[in-house]
Design an enzyme around this catalytic site. Structure first.
Site, PDB file in Angstrom:
ATOM      1  N   ASN A 132       2.297  76.399   5.145  1.00 58.74           N
ATOM      2  CA  ASN A 132       1.462  75.451   4.404  1.00 58.74           C
ATOM      3  C   ASN A 132       0.241  74.990   5.206  1.00 58.74           C
ATOM      4  O   ASN A 132      -0.891  75.058   4.721  1.00 58.74           O
ATOM      5  CB  ASN A 132       2.330  74.244   4.002  1.00 58.74           C
ATOM      6  N   LYS A 159       1.376  57.995  13.385  1.00 65.57           N
ATOM      7  CA  LYS A 159       0.529  58.759  12.461  1.00 65.57           C
ATOM      8  C   LYS A 159       0.337  57.987  11.157  1.00 65.57           C
ATOM      9  O   LYS A 159      -0.781  57.823  10.673  1.00 65.57           O
ATOM     10  CB  LYS A 159       1.213  60.104  12.176  1.00 65.57           C
ATOM     11  N   THR A 163      -2.785  68.707   4.565  1.00 63.46           N
ATOM     12  CA  THR A 163      -2.654  68.731   6.029  1.00 63.46           C
ATOM     13  C   THR A 163      -3.697  69.662   6.639  1.00 63.46           C
ATOM     14  O   THR A 163      -4.395  69.297   7.595  1.00 63.46           O
ATOM     15  CB  THR A 163      -1.235  69.158   6.449  1.00 63.46           C
ATOM     16  N   LYS A 176      11.993  60.708   9.558  1.00 68.56           N
ATOM     17  CA  LYS A 176      12.020  62.182   9.485  1.00 68.56           C
ATOM     18  C   LYS A 176      13.455  62.609   9.241  1.00 68.56           C
ATOM     19  O   LYS A 176      14.396  61.921   9.641  1.00 68.56           O
ATOM     20  CB  LYS A 176      11.536  62.800  10.801  1.00 68.56           C
ATOM     21  N   ASP A 179       8.186  69.662   5.201  1.00 70.16           N
ATOM     22  CA  ASP A 179       7.846  69.990   6.596  1.00 70.16           C
ATOM     23  C   ASP A 179       8.233  71.467   6.747  1.00 70.16           C
ATOM     24  O   ASP A 179       8.380  72.162   5.723  1.00 70.16           O
ATOM     25  CB  ASP A 179       8.605  69.069   7.583  1.00 70.16           C
TER      26      ASP A 179
HETATM   27  P1  NDP Z   1       5.914  76.069   6.995  1.00 70.42           P
HETATM   28  O1  NDP Z   1       7.377  76.210   6.961  1.00 70.42           O
HETATM   29  O2  NDP Z   1       5.140  76.164   5.731  1.00 70.42           O
HETATM   30  O3  NDP Z   1       5.276  77.120   8.011  1.00 70.42           O
HETATM   31  C1  NDP Z   1       5.681  77.133   9.335  1.00 70.42           C
HETATM   32  C2  NDP Z   1       4.965  78.261  10.050  1.00 70.42           C
HETATM   33  O4  NDP Z   1       5.179  78.133  11.453  1.00 70.42           O
HETATM   34  C3  NDP Z   1       5.477  79.638   9.667  1.00 70.42           C
HETATM   35  O5  NDP Z   1       4.444  80.562   9.807  1.00 70.42           O
HETATM   36  C4  NDP Z   1       6.581  79.852  10.696  1.00 70.42           C
HETATM   37  O6  NDP Z   1       6.898  81.198  10.925  1.00 70.42           O
HETATM   38  C5  NDP Z   1       5.962  79.231  11.920  1.00 70.42           C
HETATM   39  N1  NDP Z   1       7.024  78.741  12.801  1.00 70.42           N
HETATM   40  C6  NDP Z   1       7.940  77.798  12.505  1.00 70.42           C
HETATM   41  N2  NDP Z   1       8.783  77.622  13.528  1.00 70.42           N
HETATM   42  C7  NDP Z   1       8.393  78.489  14.471  1.00 70.42           C
HETATM   43  C8  NDP Z   1       8.867  78.792  15.757  1.00 70.42           C
HETATM   44  N3  NDP Z   1       9.927  78.151  16.278  1.00 70.42           N
HETATM   45  N4  NDP Z   1       8.193  79.735  16.470  1.00 70.42           N
HETATM   46  C9  NDP Z   1       7.119  80.380  15.942  1.00 70.42           C
HETATM   47  N5  NDP Z   1       6.638  80.148  14.718  1.00 70.42           N
HETATM   48  C10 NDP Z   1       7.257  79.213  14.002  1.00 70.42           C
HETATM   49  O7  NDP Z   1       5.644  74.662   7.721  1.00 70.42           O
HETATM   50  P2  NDP Z   1       4.324  73.782   7.723  1.00 70.42           P
HETATM   51  O8  NDP Z   1       3.117  74.637   7.676  1.00 70.42           O
HETATM   52  O9  NDP Z   1       4.501  72.709   6.736  1.00 70.42           O
HETATM   53  O10 NDP Z   1       4.433  73.081   9.161  1.00 70.42           O
HETATM   54  C11 NDP Z   1       3.801  73.603  10.317  1.00 70.42           C
HETATM   55  C12 NDP Z   1       3.642  72.497  11.346  1.00 70.42           C
HETATM   56  O11 NDP Z   1       2.834  71.447  10.798  1.00 70.42           O
HETATM   57  C13 NDP Z   1       4.934  71.804  11.777  1.00 70.42           C
HETATM   58  O12 NDP Z   1       4.802  71.402  13.124  1.00 70.42           O
HETATM   59  C14 NDP Z   1       4.987  70.569  10.893  1.00 70.42           C
HETATM   60  O13 NDP Z   1       5.777  69.536  11.456  1.00 70.42           O
HETATM   61  C15 NDP Z   1       3.511  70.202  10.882  1.00 70.42           C
HETATM   62  N6  NDP Z   1       3.059  69.344   9.785  1.00 70.42           N
HETATM   63  C16 NDP Z   1       3.311  69.664   8.479  1.00 70.42           C
HETATM   64  C17 NDP Z   1       2.852  68.848   7.478  1.00 70.42           C
HETATM   65  C18 NDP Z   1       3.038  69.186   6.042  1.00 70.42           C
HETATM   66  O14 NDP Z   1       2.560  68.422   5.198  1.00 70.42           O
HETATM   67  N7  NDP Z   1       3.686  70.292   5.686  1.00 70.42           N
HETATM   68  C19 NDP Z   1       2.139  67.602   7.775  1.00 70.42           C
HETATM   69  C20 NDP Z   1       1.861  67.392   9.168  1.00 70.42           C
HETATM   70  C21 NDP Z   1       2.324  68.241  10.124  1.00 70.42           C
HETATM   71  P3  NDP Z   1       8.293  81.783  10.378  1.00 70.42           P
HETATM   72  O15 NDP Z   1       8.136  81.819   8.894  1.00 70.42           O
HETATM   73  O16 NDP Z   1       8.423  83.115  11.005  1.00 70.42           O
HETATM   74  O17 NDP Z   1       9.372  80.823  10.811  1.00 70.42           O
HETATM   75  O1  2IT Z   2       4.661  65.668   9.770  1.00 70.42           O
HETATM   76  C1  2IT Z   2       4.243  65.196   8.680  1.00 70.42           C
HETATM   77  O2  2IT Z   2       3.382  64.322   8.651  1.00 70.42           O
HETATM   78  C2  2IT Z   2       4.796  65.743   7.436  1.00 70.42           C
HETATM   79  N1  2IT Z   2       5.599  66.673   7.495  1.00 70.42           N
HETATM   80  C3  2IT Z   2       4.391  65.166   6.126  1.00 70.42           C
HETATM   81  C4  2IT Z   2       5.167  63.929   5.817  1.00 70.42           C
HETATM   82  C5  2IT Z   2       4.944  63.335   4.444  1.00 70.42           C
HETATM   83  O3  2IT Z   2       5.647  62.366   4.159  1.00 70.42           O
HETATM   84  O4  2IT Z   2       4.089  63.799   3.694  1.00 70.42           O
END
Ligand code: NDP
Ligand code: 2IT
Length: 459
Positions: free
Chosen positions: A254, A128, A223, A140, A180
């Site tokens: 997020n 990525k 993201t 990570k 994350d």
């Molecule tokens: P957050 O913690 O902000 O939100 C996560 C969301 O996903 C919540 O609604 C949570 O619900 C739900 N969730 C998490 N785990 C589970 C599970 N096991 N089963 C069902 N629902 C679940 O995280 P992000 O939005 O940052 O991340 C979401 C995804 O995006 C992840 O896969 C992350 O790796 C990916 N990502 C994030 C980036 C970033 O910059 N933040 C960048 C690129 C990818 P609940 O609150 O009930 O747990």
């Molecule tokens: O999965 C991802 O790309 C992230 N959680 C963000 C990583 C970062 O360094 O901004």
């Protein structure tokens, strides 16, 4: 759309054998790590046919080197809860590959965190980060700490203890963590403060910082916005547009929040969001007022999505995922393996023709086969959700030059990066009229890292 053929891409018998042999080798060395093996298999299926035609990479065992982390740390994180009880969590940092820049990747705080999940995430991150065009290696980290139900003070004490140990392994030119799942602005702030005290210096050692102490505009949005920009690029390339399309989104954190926001900006209709408790269906589409409510609920009040459903009198489906809701576009934005084969079939039966992964590896291998066989547009996470780490890279640049770009400047750079990633996928993934975005992203991401490793000798 009529541009995609209805068959899954196949690889030759000899490549099939080489893939099987390679996976046997990786499985033997990484027992009990199913998520890591899943991520490696998906990449290797694209790369093995490529290196068969470019044997200098095969002979130098570049892929065998890439599946071995350069370094991995596992450490104890003791902290004291509000009742005065000792708590012990486990912390990790996987430094996967630094060929093209310092290790870069988020910190996940979730009870499910283990070595397999973090190695899959670190491995994905290498490809990525290479795709973003910026000079960032892949890493990570995280902990099995669960921020849910903890007070701010408990979260702070955990973050300080976690950083007390992590600080020995990271640095602005070594390894730059970020957010994350479970790690947002609050956690980054506590970790940054502790690092600064320990090292007695201000440095851009973390990204996702708040604007008052070196954060970048548009990083919180990046993201989700990037994922929608990527979907837009896929749709435009296939002579359609995002406007007026019905979209289902999973998650409400997020990534989901800013996916919904950008869908609204571009005239699409997001009709679901969810958390681990269940999903909400908003027939007429989420509006900006509801989105603001979700942001406050999740980011400040730290409540459940069922409360949003109750507040606006919307249908709520406990313990269910949104994949049975009819849609044009799907944006899985919660977690890994949230769409299985059955879900994928239902999505397509109900008219979904484009899946864009905001989350990392949200589709199982069988679900991906279903998308590929049906010939729908499928943007894999390492391409579609690269906007977050891309703006993290831009935050590092701004910290280095001690300057802040405007919102417009950062958003434009983000948009350009997502379009560039899309073009790379088209360059390396087009066969006939079909773009295989999985193959395109894997090969394009691989080439830069592989060339850098070759140039650096025994690394
Ligand atoms: P957050 O913690 O902000 O939100 C996560 C969301 O996903 C919540 O609604 C949570 O619900 C739900 N969730 C998490 N785990 C589970 C599970 N096991 N089963 C069902 N629902 C679940 O995280 P992000 O939005 O940052 O991340 C979401 C995804 O995006 C992840 O896969 C992350 O790796 C990916 N990502 C994030 C980036 C970033 O910059 N933040 C960048 C690129 C990818 P609940 O609150 O009930 O747990
Ligand atoms: O999965 C991802 O790309 C992230 N959680 C963000 C990583 C970062 O360094 O901004």
């Amino acid at each position: 759309m009529g541009t995609a053929t209805a068959s899954a891409p196949r690889i030759s018998k000899s490549n099939e054998r080489a893939l099987q042999k390679f996976m046997e080798y990786v499985a033997k060395r990484n027992q009990g790590e199913p998520e890591f093996l899943q991520a490696v298999q998906e990449v290797a299926a694209s790369i093995i046919p490529f290196i068969a035609k470019n044997p200098r990479f095969r002979d130098a065992k570049i892929l065998e080197r890439m599946v071995e982390p350069e370094r991995a740390f596992i450490f104890r994180v003791p902290w004291i809860d509000d009742k005065g009880n000792f708590q012990i969590n486990r912390g990790y940092r996987i430094q996967m590959n630094s060929a093209i820049g310092p290790y870069k990747g988020g910190i996940r705080l979730h009870p499910s965190v283990n070595i397999s999940i973090l190695k899959f995430l670190a491995f994905e991150q290498v490809f990525k980060n290479s795709l973003t065009t910026l000079p960032m290696g892949g890493g990570k980290g995280g902990s099995d700490f669960d921020p849910k139900g903890k007070s701010d003070n408990e979260v702070m004490r955990f973050c300080q203890s976690f950083m007390t140990e992590l600080s020995k392994y990271i640095g602005p030119n070594i390894d730059v963590p970020a957010g994350d799942i479970g790690t947002g602005g609050r956690e980054i702030g506590y970790m940054f403060g502790q690092y600064k005290r320990l090292k007695n210096e201000w440095s851009g050692v973390l990204t996702g910082k708040a604007l008052t102490y070196g954060g970048s505009l548009i990083r919180p949005e990046a993201t989700g916005y990037g994922s929608v920009y990527f979907a837009q690029a896929m749709l435009n390339h296939h002579k359609t547009s995002i406007e007026g399309k019905t979209a289902i989104v999973s998650g409400s954190g997020n990534v989901a929040q800013y996916t919904i926001e950008k869908l609204l900006h571009l005239g699409a209709k997001p009709v679901t969001c969810s958390d681990s408790g269940g999903y909400v269906y908003i027939k007429d589409g989420i509006d900006f007022q509801q989105l603001e409510y979700i942001k406050d609920l999740k980011n400040n009040r730290r409540g459940r999505i069922s409360e949003f459903a109750k507040e606006f009198n919307l249908p709520y489906f406990p313990a269910e995922k949104p994949w049975s809701v009819p849609c044009d576009l799907a944006f899985p934005s919660a977690t890994q393996n949230e769409i299985n084969e059955k879900d994928a079939k239902i999505l397509i039966k109900n008219g979904c023709f484009c899946v864009t992964e905001g989350a990392n590896m949200p589709s199982t291998a069988d679900a991906i086969d279903v998308y590929q066989s049906a010939g729908i547009l499928y943007g894999p996470g390492k391409a579609a959700n690269a906007g977050g780490v891309a703006v993290s890279g831009l935050e590092m640049s701004q910290n280095s030059i001690r300057y802040s770009w405007t919102k417009e400047e950062v958003d434009e750079k983000l948009h350009n990066i997502m379009n560039t990633i899309h073009e790379k996928c088209v360059t390396y993934g087009t066969k006939g009229k079909r773009v295989n975005y999985v193959k395109g992203a894997n090969i394009a991401g691989f080439i830069k890292v592989a060339e850098a490793m070759m140039a650096q000798g025994l690394v």
